[in-house]
Design an enzyme around this catalytic site. Structure first.
Site, short mmCIF file in Angstrom:
data_model
loop_
_atom_site.label_atom_id
_atom_site.label_comp_id
_atom_site.label_asym_id
_atom_site.label_seq_id
_atom_site.Cartn_x
_atom_site.Cartn_y
_atom_site.Cartn_z
N ASN A 41 -77.85 66.05 -89.33
CA ASN A 41 -77.61 66.24 -87.73
C ASN A 41 -76.21 65.87 -87.20
OD1 ASN A 41 -80.22 66.51 -86.32
ND2 ASN A 41 -80.85 65.19 -88.12
N THR A 80 -91.69 67.44 -81.87
CA THR A 80 -90.77 68.61 -81.80
C THR A 80 -91.55 69.65 -82.77
OG1 THR A 80 -89.04 67.55 -81.33
CG2 THR A 80 -88.58 69.69 -82.34
#
Length: 407
Positions: free
Chosen positions: A402, A190
């Site tokens: 997260n 990513t």
């Protein structure tokens, strides 16, 4: 080759700008633009995730065509992924905004986004951001640095590097910037990365060099096992250095590829070390494996294991976790051939010797593993292939970051 100051603006003809467009973040820059004074041949690599962001699909079409690339516009905060036709409209509106203010064809403008998936981009803010950045385009080191900061999301540090090297007596420069901290896993990992060089090279050879180098750099890092919807790397070459155009895989091509490898590996390692919540870089090096593919598979399995990452965080020399990860990686090997070491700037310690654990000094192991970067070094004794993968430790902060990412 030598490392020089700067990043994306290091090569001749490249300029950058940034602005606070208010896409999602408040009180910080969140848009960047990279511009070349002349059209560039381009190469790119993109996410292998089947769910691809609108900007990824837009860029893939441009890079795979015969069209040049002359500008890239990047926003942070919203990923423009899973956004349907409205997402594609946002890409086109951004590109047409660049055409309006800079006079370059909209279909030579790449776009990239990073941030929350499933939110629509505010097109009016994107276009306003483009118009705000155009008059600020600048080839200075500072302009490139500020652009690298504008594309950050959960990153804690900006990521940029530049090098110079010679081809037939001509100085060539290559600079780049990237972002990435979470949702990082090969293929591609990513990330967003943008590279600019004043090298003169054929498009096909540029693409081949980029693809080869990415395989051993960005595709060898992992943070959390999640492959993003937005992974994009675009390399632009504008030819302004004036070297004899590279049209074959000769010494000039190899010199460029060496520089490209250094830049991409440096950016990749910085991304791995800056993994969400990370406190240290975690490296796995495999030597003397049967094949390159086996070496890559084993190295990535070690740095990708949550148990291995937790052991690195806890400074626990529990070598069984690393051997276990190797065992389920899919690579075939005999554990009775394996030697395993822990290495860092604080020392080196063998803990496993060809099928047999070694009695080692736990205090010495703790000292080695307390370093900011720790390497698990494995000698397979089965061939001559090697590979290195990079990751980070798994900390409490990863979950915290997260658990409330959207807010």
């Amino acid at each position: 080759m030598k490392v020089i100051d700067g990043g994306i603006t290091a090569a001749q003809g490249f300029e950058a700008a940034s602005t606070a467009a208010g896409i999602k973040y408040q009180g910080r820059t969140d848009m960047a633009m990279v511009y070349s004074k002349v059209p560039c041949v381009s190469a790119g690599t993109f996410t292998t995730n089947v769910v691809k962001a609108a900007c990824v699909q837009w860029d893939m079409k441009i890079v795979k065509s015969d069209k040049p690339v002359q500008a890239v516009v990047i926003n942070s905060g919203i990923a423009n992924a899973c956004t349907g036709q409205e997402g594609f409209n946002a890409c086109e509106a951004t590109a047409r905004g660049v055409q309006e203010v800079l006079g370059v064809p909209y279909d030579t403008v790449a776009v990239a986004s990073t941030g929350v998936i499933g939110m629509q981009l505010p097109v009016d803010k994107l276009v306003a951001g483009v118009k705000a950045m155009a008059p600020k385009l600048d080839g200075s080191v500072n302009a490139g640095t500020e652009a690298s900061k504008a594309i950050m999301t959960t990153d804690t540090v900006n990521k940029e590097i530049a090098v110079s090297f010679e081809i037939d007596g001509v100085e060539v420069k290559l600079g780049g910037m990237s972002k990435g901290s979470g949702m990082i896993h090969p293929n591609m990992c990513t990330m967003l990365a943008f590279l600019g060089t004043d090298l003169d090279i054929e498009k096909e050879l540029l693409q081949e060099a980029v693809s080869d180098v990415v395989a051993d750099s960005f595709n060898m890092i992992t943070v959390d096992g999640d492959t993003s919807t937005n992974d994009t790397l675009i390399c632009m070459a504008n030819g302004l250095a004036g070297n004899k155009k590279i049209t074959s895989k000769d010494e000039s091509y190899e010199a460029f590829k060496e520089a490209l490898s250094y830049v991409c590996t440096s950016l990749a390692k910085t991304m791995a070390a800056d993994g969400e919540g990370a406190s240290k870089l975690f490296e796995a090096t495999i030597v003397n494996a049967k094949s390159k593919e086996d070496a890559k598979t084993l190295a990535r399995a070690i740095v990708g294991s949550n148990l291995s990452k937790a052991a690195i965080f806890g400074c626990d020399a529990n070598f069984g976790r690393f051997l276990c990860a190797m065992g389920y990686s899919g690579a075939d090997f005999d554990q009775n051939d394996v030697e395993l070491f822990f290495k860092s700037t604080n020392g080196e310690l063998k803990v496993f010797d060809k099928g047999t654990p070694i009695v080692f000094d736990e205090e010495e192991a703790l000292k080695i593993m307390k370093a900011d970067a720790v390497t698990v070094f494995v000698d397979m004794h089965e061939g001559d292939a090697e590979a290195t993968a990079w990751g980070c430790d798994l900390t409490y902060d990863y979950v915290k970051i997260n658990a409330d990412y959207r807010s």
